[in-house]
Enzyme design. Structure first.
Site, PDB file in Angstrom:
ATOM      1  N   ILE A  19       0.835  -1.196   0.000  1.00 52.44           N
ATOM      2  CA  ILE A  19       0.000   0.000   0.000  1.00 52.44           C
ATOM      3  C   ILE A  19       0.872   1.249   0.000  1.00 52.44           C
ATOM      4  O   ILE A  19       0.628   2.211  -0.733  1.00 52.44           O
ATOM      5  CB  ILE A  19      -0.947   0.011   1.210  1.00 52.44           C
ATOM      6  CG1 ILE A  19      -1.863  -1.228   1.208  1.00 52.44           C
ATOM      7  CG2 ILE A  19      -1.801   1.284   1.208  1.00 52.44           C
ATOM      8  CD1 ILE A  19      -2.733  -1.346   2.451  1.00 52.44           C
ATOM      9  N   TYR A 148      -2.429  -9.487  16.477  1.00 54.67           N
ATOM     10  CA  TYR A 148      -2.421  -8.480  15.417  1.00 54.67           C
ATOM     11  C   TYR A 148      -3.558  -7.482  15.603  1.00 54.67           C
ATOM     12  O   TYR A 148      -3.333  -6.260  15.646  1.00 54.67           O
ATOM     13  CB  TYR A 148      -2.520  -9.159  14.044  1.00 54.67           C
ATOM     14  CG  TYR A 148      -2.829  -8.206  12.926  1.00 54.67           C
ATOM     15  CD1 TYR A 148      -1.901  -7.252  12.524  1.00 54.67           C
ATOM     16  CD2 TYR A 148      -4.058  -8.236  12.269  1.00 54.67           C
ATOM     17  CE1 TYR A 148      -2.185  -6.358  11.492  1.00 54.67           C
ATOM     18  CE2 TYR A 148      -4.347  -7.357  11.231  1.00 54.67           C
ATOM     19  CZ  TYR A 148      -3.409  -6.423  10.857  1.00 54.67           C
ATOM     20  OH  TYR A 148      -3.694  -5.546   9.842  1.00 54.67           O
TER      21      TYR A 148
END
Length: 300
Positions: A19, A148
């Protein structure tokens, strides 16, 4: 808001990755000065991506004193650097928490001390877990299933705190399964679109986890980049969270059908969501963001 007539300066953490590198290219195309911090550690990337017009520092965001000077004169901080894979985070929770929580605090503090205009933080739709049913809205209770998602949601809370306590403008994005150009393809934990396309190109069966009926909202990286840029232009929503997803979801088996080819089943994994689909009405309303790219069009 900053004076748009001056040359903007951005700092992108994780700017050599999937990204981040797409965002860096877009900012450079707009004539911005861009500084990148990336420790080049991700093992999911086949390669890292560099723009000749950006300035790169191979630093780690957990090293505050190293990264702090790079924020001087920066208008906008785009914070994408992370341990971004669920299963490796389960295997090594302390590393994931250190990078994603402590590292995010370092970025926020450096931006605060440098008086940056704002920080745009990349979070995750994994925060919704199993308890929330689609369409998923930002005000639903968090249900973090793994280190996470815990660490990324902690980053959201840090952003809100820095806005409320210190007046630093922050915006947090919960990304929904990003895919597209430069997507990660290496290793068994690579995101599914890139992994499936690579497996097909190598004449290997696509590996379907569990029963393949789990659904995901797949969002093209170009739409994610556009959301990040729009976040530099808004004058509200600071300290808040926004879903960045298309509002349409596909099962893994539907993805196999769209790509076409053989597939095989592999065991289910712990700590992962069953269904994701974004309610993106808040991003549409406040950021004026609209997803433009449909998964089936990209796969064609």
């Amino acid at each position: 808001m900053k004076n748009k007539n001056k040359n903007m300066k951005a700092l992108v953490t994780g700017g050599a990755g999937f990204i981040g590198s797409n965002l860096v290219d877009s900012l450079i195309d707009k004539g911005w000065e861009v500084v990148v911090i990336d420790n080049l550690s991700s093992v999911s990337h086949e390669q890292f991506y560099f723009n000749d017009k950006a300035t790169y520092y191979e630093y780690d965001i957990i090293e505050f004193e190293k990264i702090k000077p790079l924020f001087k004169g920066v208008d906008y901080v785009f914070h994408l650097a992370a341990e971004s894979r669920i299963q490796p985070a389960i295997q090594n929770p302390t590393y994931a928490i250190t990078v994603n929580s402590v590292g995010t605090c370092n970025v926020l503090q450096a931006a605060r001390e440098a008086k940056c205009d704002r920080v745009i933080y990349s979070s995750t739709s994994a925060s919704y877990g199993l308890k929330n049913l689609p369409p998923l809205k930002e005000d639903m209770p968090k249900d973090c299933l793994n280190p996470y998602s815990v660490s990324k949601v902690n980053g959201e809370e840090l952003c809100k705190m820095y806005t409320d306590l210190f007046g630093l403008k922050t915006i947090s994005f919960r990304h929904f399964n990003v895919y597209g150009d430069r997507q990660c393809t290496r290793g068994q934990y690579a995101p599914v679109i890139g992994l499936f396309l690579k497996q097909k190109s190598e004449n290997k069966p696509m590996t379907v986890i569990g029963d393949g009926l789990q659904t995901r909202d797949y969002t093209n990286v170009k739409d994610v980049v556009n959301a990040n840029i729009l976040a530099t232009e808004c004058d509200s929503g600071f300290g808040e969270v926004f879903n960045i997803g298309t509002g349409r979801s596909y099962s893994i088996l539907e993805v196999c059908d769209l790509i076409g080819g053989e597939f095989e089943y592999i065991p289910a994994r712990i700590g992962e969501c069953r269904f994701t689909q974004a309610d993106n009405s808040k991003a549409k309303r406040i950021l004026k963001w609209e997803p433009q790219i449909k998964l089936e069009d990209y796969l064609r």
